[in-house]
Enzyme design. Structure first.
Site, PDB file in Angstrom:
ATOM      1  N   HIS A  22       0.654  -1.189  -0.144  1.00  0.00           N
ATOM      2  CA  HIS A  22      -0.016  -0.072  -0.041  1.00  0.00           C
ATOM      3  C   HIS A  22       0.786   1.245  -0.194  1.00  0.00           C
ATOM      4  O   HIS A  22       1.687   1.209   0.772  1.00  0.00           O
ATOM      5  CB  HIS A  22      -0.857  -0.214   1.252  1.00  0.00           C
ATOM      6  CG  HIS A  22      -2.101   0.787   1.030  1.00  0.00           C
ATOM      7  ND1 HIS A  22      -3.041   0.802   0.433  1.00  0.00           N
ATOM      8  CD2 HIS A  22      -2.149   2.316   1.785  1.00  0.00           C
ATOM      9  CE1 HIS A  22      -3.922   1.878   0.452  1.00  0.00           C
ATOM     10  NE2 HIS A  22      -3.466   2.548   1.431  1.00  0.00           N
ATOM     11  N   LYS A 167     -10.993   6.109  -4.055  1.00  0.00           N
ATOM     12  CA  LYS A 167      -9.973   7.339  -3.607  1.00  0.00           C
ATOM     13  C   LYS A 167      -8.934   6.790  -4.242  1.00  0.00           C
ATOM     14  O   LYS A 167      -8.366   5.576  -4.111  1.00  0.00           O
ATOM     15  CB  LYS A 167      -9.952   7.150  -2.111  1.00  0.00           C
ATOM     16  CG  LYS A 167      -8.904   7.845  -1.600  1.00  0.00           C
ATOM     17  CD  LYS A 167      -9.213   8.048  -0.085  1.00  0.00           C
ATOM     18  CE  LYS A 167      -7.886   8.591   0.741  1.00  0.00           C
ATOM     19  NZ  LYS A 167      -8.344   8.903   2.000  1.00  0.00           N
ATOM     20  N   LYS A 169      -4.679   8.102  -4.243  1.00  0.00           N
ATOM     21  CA  LYS A 169      -3.635   8.668  -3.577  1.00  0.00           C
ATOM     22  C   LYS A 169      -2.840   9.586  -4.508  1.00  0.00           C
ATOM     23  O   LYS A 169      -2.503   9.200  -5.661  1.00  0.00           O
ATOM     24  CB  LYS A 169      -2.710   7.787  -2.677  1.00  0.00           C
ATOM     25  CG  LYS A 169      -3.222   7.140  -1.736  1.00  0.00           C
ATOM     26  CD  LYS A 169      -3.286   8.252  -0.465  1.00  0.00           C
ATOM     27  CE  LYS A 169      -3.918   7.536   0.828  1.00  0.00           C
ATOM     28  NZ  LYS A 169      -4.048   8.563   1.924  1.00  0.00           N
ATOM     29  N   ASP A 198      -6.562  11.980  -2.490  1.00  0.00           N
ATOM     30  CA  ASP A 198      -6.202  12.571  -1.343  1.00  0.00           C
ATOM     31  C   ASP A 198      -4.707  13.040  -1.767  1.00  0.00           C
ATOM     32  O   ASP A 198      -3.692  12.127  -2.051  1.00  0.00           O
ATOM     33  CB  ASP A 198      -6.181  11.431  -0.501  1.00  0.00           C
ATOM     34  CG  ASP A 198      -5.706  11.772   1.195  1.00  0.00           C
ATOM     35  OD1 ASP A 198      -5.469  12.937   1.374  1.00  0.00           O
ATOM     36  OD2 ASP A 198      -5.755  11.089   2.080  1.00  0.00           O
ATOM     37  N   GLU A 224      -9.061  15.768  -1.135  1.00  0.00           N
ATOM     38  CA  GLU A 224      -8.902  15.709   0.325  1.00  0.00           C
ATOM     39  C   GLU A 224      -7.406  16.361   0.637  1.00  0.00           C
ATOM     40  O   GLU A 224      -6.474  15.916  -0.188  1.00  0.00           O
ATOM     41  CB  GLU A 224      -8.631  14.041   0.690  1.00  0.00           C
ATOM     42  CG  GLU A 224      -8.366  13.918   2.168  1.00  0.00           C
ATOM     43  CD  GLU A 224      -8.794  12.520   2.642  1.00  0.00           C
ATOM     44  OE1 GLU A 224      -9.386  11.682   1.890  1.00  0.00           O
ATOM     45  OE2 GLU A 224      -8.156  12.214   3.699  1.00  0.00           O
ATOM     46  N   ASP A 249      -8.399  16.777   6.460  1.00  0.00           N
ATOM     47  CA  ASP A 249      -7.853  15.436   7.066  1.00  0.00           C
ATOM     48  C   ASP A 249      -6.831  15.805   8.072  1.00  0.00           C
ATOM     49  O   ASP A 249      -6.765  15.956   9.343  1.00  0.00           O
ATOM     50  CB  ASP A 249      -7.470  14.286   6.180  1.00  0.00           C
ATOM     51  CG  ASP A 249      -7.181  13.191   6.952  1.00  0.00           C
ATOM     52  OD1 ASP A 249      -7.251  13.040   8.193  1.00  0.00           O
ATOM     53  OD2 ASP A 249      -6.827  12.048   6.375  1.00  0.00           O
ATOM     54  N   GLU A 327     -14.149   5.236   4.752  1.00  0.00           N
ATOM     55  CA  GLU A 327     -12.972   4.428   3.858  1.00  0.00           C
ATOM     56  C   GLU A 327     -12.427   3.576   4.601  1.00  0.00           C
ATOM     57  O   GLU A 327     -11.184   3.243   4.765  1.00  0.00           O
ATOM     58  CB  GLU A 327     -11.697   5.293   3.397  1.00  0.00           C
ATOM     59  CG  GLU A 327     -11.247   6.175   4.503  1.00  0.00           C
ATOM     60  CD  GLU A 327     -10.171   7.002   4.152  1.00  0.00           C
ATOM     61  OE1 GLU A 327      -9.651   7.132   2.740  1.00  0.00           O
ATOM     62  OE2 GLU A 327      -9.494   7.454   4.810  1.00  0.00           O
TER      63      GLU A 327
END
Ligand code: MN
Length: 373
Positions: A22, A167, A169, A198, A224, A249, A327
């Site tokens: 990840h 979502k 990244k 994000d 985000e 966030d 999420e």
């Protein structure tokens, strides 16, 4: 009722292998470290909380290793002899001895709620005021691979009816490359699924104002945290400039942050995390401020194990303001089950389990298998 006095606090450090690595903008992981914190009462009840950050200390400065030291050396001695229903008093006294360290405090605070609820034989959400819903939608985090690979992954999830929004990244590549990749995915999924991004605070104000409008054109539905957490005014400027919601966030960790962001109208959606905010009660306070300001909330993740995930689920289900889904996909990234009965994910939602406390039981064999030597 059984004796509520605390007579033991134990920590167990786990490394939970993931299905695939990840990636975040500057960090990545193949296994998620998790610190389990068990609080035992004289009546023989055990409550458990989880100390967890997304892969390491890059997000907020804490790691599972720092949490272990802070909890064992400074927090646990304050708990012994107190009762598990004395949560507000314990929090005040812990704050006198330990500043910040909100992730470590969250592990303790959730364990106290789990233990107290088990002593009362009620679910944790009862202690939070009851339920606004029994399940929340779960957005899936797509990988950082090239667009065609990511599109295939999204289509497979949609076909299996596992998720309805995604979502991505950003922040790992140059803004131009990053925007091109995300636009390719967003344009492909337009009208089929929601796409959110994000930036994990990687851009500055000018980069954001230059490149984010292109994402809006491509159909991205939410942005985000484009800028660093402390830059509330920049976040507000971006939010005012864009016709789609900006979600806070990294800028949102305390009820005070929630008030300041609301006054500036710096974000149209708040990402709630029981972890980053020090537990269920402070996160609930943030949700109440959001509700008063007319700002919807989203159930964010620090890539918790099923235990931490279910704690966040109790909070999301007990908070009417959480109308922007969640999420809470952490357990879906993990290769092995940690609970005796897995959490139920179905039709794009995560369902609250029944039972006292958090409503889940750890599988002792799994805990043993992943304990760090
Ligand atoms: Mn985030």
């Amino acid at each position: 009722m059984s004796d509520l006095r605390i007579d033991g606090v134990d920590t167990v450090l786990l490394d939970l292998p993931l299905h695939r690595s990840h990636r975040f903008a500057r960090a990545g992981m193949d296994a998620q470290p998790v610190l389990l914190v068990h609080i035992r009462t004289r009546g023989g009840v055990v409550g458990t909380g989880e100390g967890v950050v997304p892969g390491g200390p890059w997000w907020g400065g804490e790691s599972v290793e720092t949490m272990r030291v802070v909890i064992e050396r400074y927090i646990a001695p304050l708990l012994l002899g107190r009762t598990v229903d004395d949560i507000a008093g314990i929090q005040r006294d812990v704050d006198d001895v330990v500043a910040t360290n909100l992730y470590a405090k969250a592990a303790i605070e959730v364990a106290l709620h789990d233990a107290w609820a088990r002593c009362l034989d009620v679910p944790v959400h009862t202690l939070l005021g009851g339920l606004a819903r029994r399940s929340v939608p779960v957005t899936w985090a797509l990988g950082t691979e090239p667009a065609p690979v990511v599109i295939d992954e999204a289509m497979a999830k949609l076909d299996a009816r596992l998720h309805r929004s995604f979502k991505l990244k950003m922040g790992a590549q140059s803004p131009v490359e990053d925007v091109a990749r995300v636009c390719a995915v967003a344009e492909k999924l337009a009208g089929v699924a929601g796409v959110r991004v994000d930036l994990n605070a990687r851009w500055d104000l000018l980069t954001s104002l230059t490149h984010l409008p292109r994402l809006v054109e491509a159909g991205v539905e939410l942005i985000e945290q484009p800028v660093p957490g402390a830059e509330f005014e920049a976040l507000a400027e971006i939010n005012h400039a864009l016709p789609i919601p900006v979600m806070a966030d990294e800028s949102l960790r305390t009820p005070t942050d929630a008030l300041r962001l609301a006054r500036l109208r710096a974000a149209d959606v708040y990402a709630l995390k029981t972890t980053k905010s020090g537990g269920l009660r402070h996160t609930k306070a943030i949700a109440e401020i959001a509700a008063a300001a007319g700002i919807p909330c989203h159930g964010g993740t620090s890539i918790e194990s099923p235990l931490g995930t279910v704690a966040s689920l109790h909070l999301a289900c007990a908070s009417p303001a959480v109308t922007w889904g969640s999420e809470l996909f952490g357990p879906l990234l993990m290769r092995h089950e940690l609970l005796t009965t897995p959490l139920r994910y179905a039709d794009g939602e995560l369902y609250l389990p029944d039972g006292p406390g958090l409503g889940v039981e750890l599988d002792p064999d799994a805990v043993r298998a992943f304990t760090r030597e």
